[in-house]
Motif scaffolding. Structure first.
Motif, PDB file in Angstrom:
ATOM      1  N   UNK A 115      18.562   1.627  -3.700  1.00 57.76           N
ATOM      2  CA  UNK A 115      17.897   1.821  -2.413  1.00 57.76           C
ATOM      3  C   UNK A 115      17.086   0.572  -2.061  1.00 57.76           C
ATOM      4  N   UNK A 116      17.143   0.190  -0.786  1.00 59.99           N
ATOM      5  CA  UNK A 116      16.400  -0.963  -0.272  1.00 59.99           C
ATOM      6  C   UNK A 116      15.366  -0.446   0.720  1.00 59.99           C
ATOM      7  N   UNK A 117      14.107  -0.877   0.552  1.00 61.64           N
ATOM      8  CA  UNK A 117      13.018  -0.415   1.423  1.00 61.64           C
ATOM      9  C   UNK A 117      12.147  -1.595   1.835  1.00 61.64           C
ATOM     10  N   UNK A 118      11.467  -1.464   2.970  1.00 59.83           N
ATOM     11  CA  UNK A 118      10.586  -2.548   3.398  1.00 59.83           C
ATOM     12  C   UNK A 118       9.195  -2.412   2.790  1.00 59.83           C
ATOM     13  N   UNK A 119       8.562  -1.250   2.983  1.00 60.47           N
ATOM     14  CA  UNK A 119       7.198  -1.034   2.498  1.00 60.47           C
ATOM     15  C   UNK A 119       7.105   0.326   1.818  1.00 60.47           C
ATOM     16  N   UNK A 120       6.398   0.382   0.702  1.00 61.88           N
ATOM     17  CA  UNK A 120       6.120   1.656   0.040  1.00 61.88           C
ATOM     18  C   UNK A 120       4.613   1.888   0.021  1.00 61.88           C
ATOM     19  N   UNK A 121       4.201   3.020   0.571  1.00 62.45           N
ATOM     20  CA  UNK A 121       2.800   3.419   0.551  1.00 62.45           C
ATOM     21  C   UNK A 121       2.661   4.645  -0.348  1.00 62.45           C
ATOM     22  N   UNK A 145      11.980  -3.269  -3.017  1.00 63.17           N
ATOM     23  CA  UNK A 145      11.137  -3.160  -1.832  1.00 63.17           C
ATOM     24  C   UNK A 145      10.460  -4.497  -1.578  1.00 63.17           C
ATOM     25  N   UNK A 146      10.223  -4.794  -0.324  1.00 57.01           N
ATOM     26  CA  UNK A 146       9.547  -6.046   0.002  1.00 57.01           C
ATOM     27  C   UNK A 146       8.076  -5.972  -0.393  1.00 57.01           C
ATOM     28  N   UNK A 147       7.389  -4.866  -0.041  1.00 53.09           N
ATOM     29  CA  UNK A 147       5.964  -4.754  -0.335  1.00 53.09           C
ATOM     30  C   UNK A 147       5.595  -3.381  -0.878  1.00 53.09           C
ATOM     31  N   UNK A 148       4.946  -3.384  -2.028  1.00 54.28           N
ATOM     32  CA  UNK A 148       4.296  -2.190  -2.574  1.00 54.28           C
ATOM     33  C   UNK A 148       2.815  -2.302  -2.220  1.00 54.28           C
ATOM     34  N   UNK A 149       2.320  -1.374  -1.409  1.00 53.73           N
ATOM     35  CA  UNK A 149       0.948  -1.453  -0.924  1.00 53.73           C
ATOM     36  C   UNK A 149      -0.104  -1.107  -1.978  1.00 53.73           C
ATOM     37  N   UNK A 150       0.310  -0.854  -3.197  1.00 52.86           N
ATOM     38  CA  UNK A 150      -0.636  -0.553  -4.284  1.00 52.86           C
ATOM     39  C   UNK A 150      -1.445   0.715  -4.021  1.00 52.86           C
ATOM     40  N   UNK A 151      -0.857   1.691  -3.327  1.00 49.24           N
ATOM     41  CA  UNK A 151      -1.594   2.903  -2.992  1.00 49.24           C
ATOM     42  C   UNK A 151      -1.068   4.144  -3.732  1.00 49.24           C
ATOM     43  N   UNK A 152      -0.321   3.912  -4.793  1.00 45.82           N
ATOM     44  CA  UNK A 152       0.129   5.020  -5.620  1.00 45.82           C
ATOM     45  C   UNK A 152       1.578   5.404  -5.448  1.00 45.82           C
ATOM     46  N   UNK A 153       2.263   4.795  -4.502  1.00 43.44           N
ATOM     47  CA  UNK A 153       3.656   5.147  -4.259  1.00 43.44           C
ATOM     48  C   UNK A 153       4.565   4.895  -5.445  1.00 43.44           C
ATOM     49  N   UNK A 154       4.328   3.803  -6.153  1.00 42.35           N
ATOM     50  CA  UNK A 154       5.174   3.472  -7.309  1.00 42.35           C
ATOM     51  C   UNK A 154       5.092   4.557  -8.380  1.00 42.35           C
ATOM     52  N   UNK A 162      12.479   7.210 -10.159  1.00 38.74           N
ATOM     53  CA  UNK A 162      12.805   5.967  -9.463  1.00 38.74           C
ATOM     54  C   UNK A 162      11.916   4.847  -9.959  1.00 38.74           C
ATOM     55  N   UNK A 163      12.525   3.769 -10.440  1.00 38.19           N
ATOM     56  CA  UNK A 163      11.790   2.563 -10.821  1.00 38.19           C
ATOM     57  C   UNK A 163      11.728   1.648  -9.604  1.00 38.19           C
ATOM     58  N   UNK A 164      10.517   1.282  -9.212  1.00 35.64           N
ATOM     59  CA  UNK A 164      10.319   0.441  -8.025  1.00 35.64           C
ATOM     60  C   UNK A 164      10.181  -1.020  -8.435  1.00 35.64           C
ATOM     61  N   UNK A 165      10.975  -1.892  -7.775  1.00 36.36           N
ATOM     62  CA  UNK A 165      10.913  -3.326  -8.026  1.00 36.36           C
ATOM     63  C   UNK A 165      10.502  -4.030  -6.727  1.00 36.36           C
ATOM     64  N   UNK A 166       9.229  -4.435  -6.601  1.00 34.82           N
ATOM     65  CA  UNK A 166       8.771  -5.062  -5.358  1.00 34.82           C
ATOM     66  C   UNK A 166       8.819  -6.594  -5.393  1.00 34.82           C
ATOM     67  N   UNK A 167       9.038  -7.189  -4.215  1.00 36.45           N
ATOM     68  CA  UNK A 167       8.840  -8.634  -4.103  1.00 36.45           C
ATOM     69  C   UNK A 167       7.355  -8.958  -4.177  1.00 36.45           C
ATOM     70  N   UNK A 168       6.581  -8.168  -3.445  1.00 33.19           N
ATOM     71  CA  UNK A 168       5.137  -8.377  -3.394  1.00 33.19           C
ATOM     72  C   UNK A 168       4.412  -7.061  -3.672  1.00 33.19           C
TER      73      UNK A 168
END
Length: 211
Positions: A115-121, A145-154, A162-168
């Motif tokens: 799965x490809x995502x832009x932002x995860x909150x 994902x491009x950005x993980x907002x560091x708000x607990x989504x991961x 689901x293992x999340x791999x963010x660019x940022x």
């Protein structure tokens, strides 16, 4: 390939990073809004983001790509063409005629779908797509994902397999933009305080995405 620092500045200059007291989804306020939809008007930036996501994807076993509608769809399409990886698309709503599908494209049960995502909150929007893919018999274990907002989504995604791999991460992005002189120390502090106060709990599927 652009470095992550160079790409962060390009995204900021293109308007993908907006600052201020901004109304996001469901009436919530945020001091920073990441709007990746603007990159469709900046082909070189879109290519650069896709190349970076492809680098993350190389480390993950997958047969298919699926972008979370709508902002991530162009990125998934560029990745698909660049890597010759088949792509499928999740509809926002069930097709009411002909095939009445929720997924468009060709796939088989037990294929691995990235799965490809832009932002995860909170992770809610991404989980909706994952649930649809899994209901069709596809295996989904990772998302880029491009950005993980560091708000607990991961953490929420991890509890749902689901293992999340963010660019940022938001923290990392802020540091890059601060080092580049794009945002000042006070702005960084305001955003970090907002992130700390706006955490989504793990242990539940939260379908409320701030972004």
């Amino acid at each position: 390939m652009l470095s992550l620092e160079e790409l962060a500045v390009r995204l900021f200059d293109a308007g993908a990073v907006r600052l201020g007291d901004i109304e996001a989804k469901i009436g919530r306020r945020t001091p920073i809004y990441f709007d990746l939809r603007v990159v469709v008007s900046h082909p070189q930036i879109m290519i650069a983001v896709a190349q970076r996501l492809q680098k993350l994807a190389r480390e993950i076993n997958h047969d298919l790509l699926c972008g979370v509608p709508y902002a991530a769809l162009p990125l998934a399409a560029v990745m698909s063409v660049n890597t010759n990886t088949p792509m499928i698309m999740k509809r926002k709503e069930t097709k009411l005629y002909a095939t009445k599908k929720m997924l468009e494209g060709v796939y088989e049960k037990n294929q691995n779908c990235l799965v490809v995502e832009d932002v995860v909150t909170s992770g809610g929007s991404l989980l909706e797509t994952v649930d649809t893919l899994r209901s069709e018999g596809l295996i989904v274990s990772h998302a880029v994902v491009v950005l993980d907002r560091d708000q607990g989504g991961a953490a929420v995604l991890k509890e749902n397999g689901i293992v999340l791999k963010p660019l940022y991460t938001m923290t990392g992005l802020l540091k890059m933009l601060n080092d580049a002189g794009k945002i000042n120390d006070e702005t960084v502090e305001i955003i970090l305080e907002h992130i700390k106060e706006s955490q989504f709990c793990s242990g539940m599927k939260d379908n409320l995405e701030v972004m």
